[in-house]
Enzyme design. Sequence first.
Site, short mmCIF file in Angstrom:
data_model
loop_
_atom_site.label_atom_id
_atom_site.label_comp_id
_atom_site.label_asym_id
_atom_site.label_seq_id
_atom_site.Cartn_x
_atom_site.Cartn_y
_atom_site.Cartn_z
N GLU A 159 0.84 -1.20 0.00
CA GLU A 159 0.00 0.00 0.00
C GLU A 159 0.87 1.25 0.00
O GLU A 159 1.96 1.25 0.56
CB GLU A 159 -0.92 -0.01 1.23
CG GLU A 159 -1.94 -1.14 1.13
CD GLU A 159 -2.78 -1.33 2.36
OE1 GLU A 159 -3.89 -1.88 2.22
OE2 GLU A 159 -2.37 -0.96 3.48
N CYS B 79 3.53 8.57 0.90
CA CYS B 79 4.06 7.66 1.91
C CYS B 79 4.19 6.31 1.22
O CYS B 79 3.19 5.71 0.82
CB CYS B 79 3.09 7.61 3.09
SG CYS B 79 3.53 6.39 4.34
N CYS C 205 6.82 -6.88 6.79
CA CYS C 205 7.94 -6.21 7.47
C CYS C 205 8.79 -7.21 8.21
O CYS C 205 8.29 -8.22 8.71
CB CYS C 205 7.41 -5.16 8.46
SG CYS C 205 8.72 -4.10 9.13
N CYS D 157 7.30 -4.68 15.65
CA CYS D 157 6.71 -3.68 16.55
C CYS D 157 5.29 -4.12 16.91
O CYS D 157 4.47 -4.40 16.03
CB CYS D 157 6.66 -2.32 15.87
SG CYS D 157 8.27 -1.78 15.30
N CYS E 113 2.03 -2.21 15.48
CA CYS E 113 1.93 -1.92 14.05
C CYS E 113 1.26 -3.06 13.29
O CYS E 113 1.63 -4.23 13.45
CB CYS E 113 3.33 -1.67 13.48
SG CYS E 113 3.31 -1.34 11.71
N CYS F 182 -0.57 5.87 9.80
CA CYS F 182 0.65 5.17 10.22
C CYS F 182 0.32 3.87 10.94
O CYS F 182 -0.48 3.87 11.87
CB CYS F 182 1.44 5.99 11.23
SG CYS F 182 2.28 7.39 10.58
#
Length: 346
Positions: free
Chosen positions: A94, A107, A114, A118, A121, A339
């Site tokens: 995305e 962004c 990933c 975290c 997230c 975010c």
Amino acid sequence: METKKKDIRALTKEQLRNFFVECGDKAFRGNQVYEWLWQKSAHTFDAMTNVSKETRQMLEEHFVINHIRVDQMQRSSDGTIKNAVRLHDGLVVESVLIPTETRTTACVSSQVGCSLDCRFCATARMKRMRNLNPDEIYDQVVAIDNESRLYFDRPLSNIVFMGMGEPLMNYNNVLKAIDMITSPEGLGMSPKRITVSTSGVPKMIKKMADEEVKFGLAVSLHSAIDEVRTSIMPFNATFSLADLREALEYWYGKTKSRITYEYVVWEGINDTQEAVDALVKFCRFAPSKVNLIEYNPIDDGEFQQASSAAVDMYQRTLEKNGITVTVRRSRGKDIDAACGQLANKA
Ligand code: SAH
């Protein structure tokens, strides 16, 4: 069907020139094709109208152009746009267009999923599937530039590497993409308008400093106390704050570029005076500023945005200590574009 032909954009300009020479053509043909591939973002060889039909056919036999496709575009009530971008192998990432009065910021994602973990997230919940290639990062920027011209009547002005993935775990490709984005043979954007955001990989921060890169650095700090940071960002056990600090001092020494710390204040996690004091101390190591960002809930309520009183306490304390601080409101929350919300849900 998966093809064995090579992605032509994996070739440098020199390699492309050599390819044409080896085929008995002129090196200059390589320049022409290179311009089509990058500056003109051609999706097909047939679009290359100043290249002969035979040459286009020959290219078709040897190569593919693995162009991204915007599969779905969602628009938020605040103007934010989220693109679901399909890659040549079917995977999806995305990217987000964030408009303000005067700017359009892209962004972009650097990995599918990933590598890091975290706990707050959404992207971390997908495992890392693969790194994006330079052209896949570049294409996200081109897509958003086009959307900015179409919907906001102006070109893209800024780029942040704050989409899916950890850019410094895909270092070479991210730097190659930035080279093309800033090159006059690509988009010709100023590196000063680009920010790479990292969870903090000390070795890679130093490497970037050594290469004297000209773009900005943001670090997702969230806590300046090791135990707390490790509890929310488990890789901090490996890349401790002491190592991060050393790398950031090194970065500033080489680049003289002020660091931005991204920081969310969570209830019961870092909403204490002790936590702010630790942050103030950390900010003294290298010239920096702090962005207090709003938490975007991703789940079960394990993490909760701290009260505005706690955020005010952060702001006051930082200001009192002469540290620049901005409080950021989230954008695009209604379409899961804020975010930490990118997880290919739509
Ligand atoms: N891996 C990079 C870039 C992607 S994350 C990095 O860590 O910096 C972009 C920013 O969003 C980071 O500052 C990250 O800490 C923050 N973030 C992640 N999840 C979030 C959430 N749920 N709410 C608010 N910010 C979040």
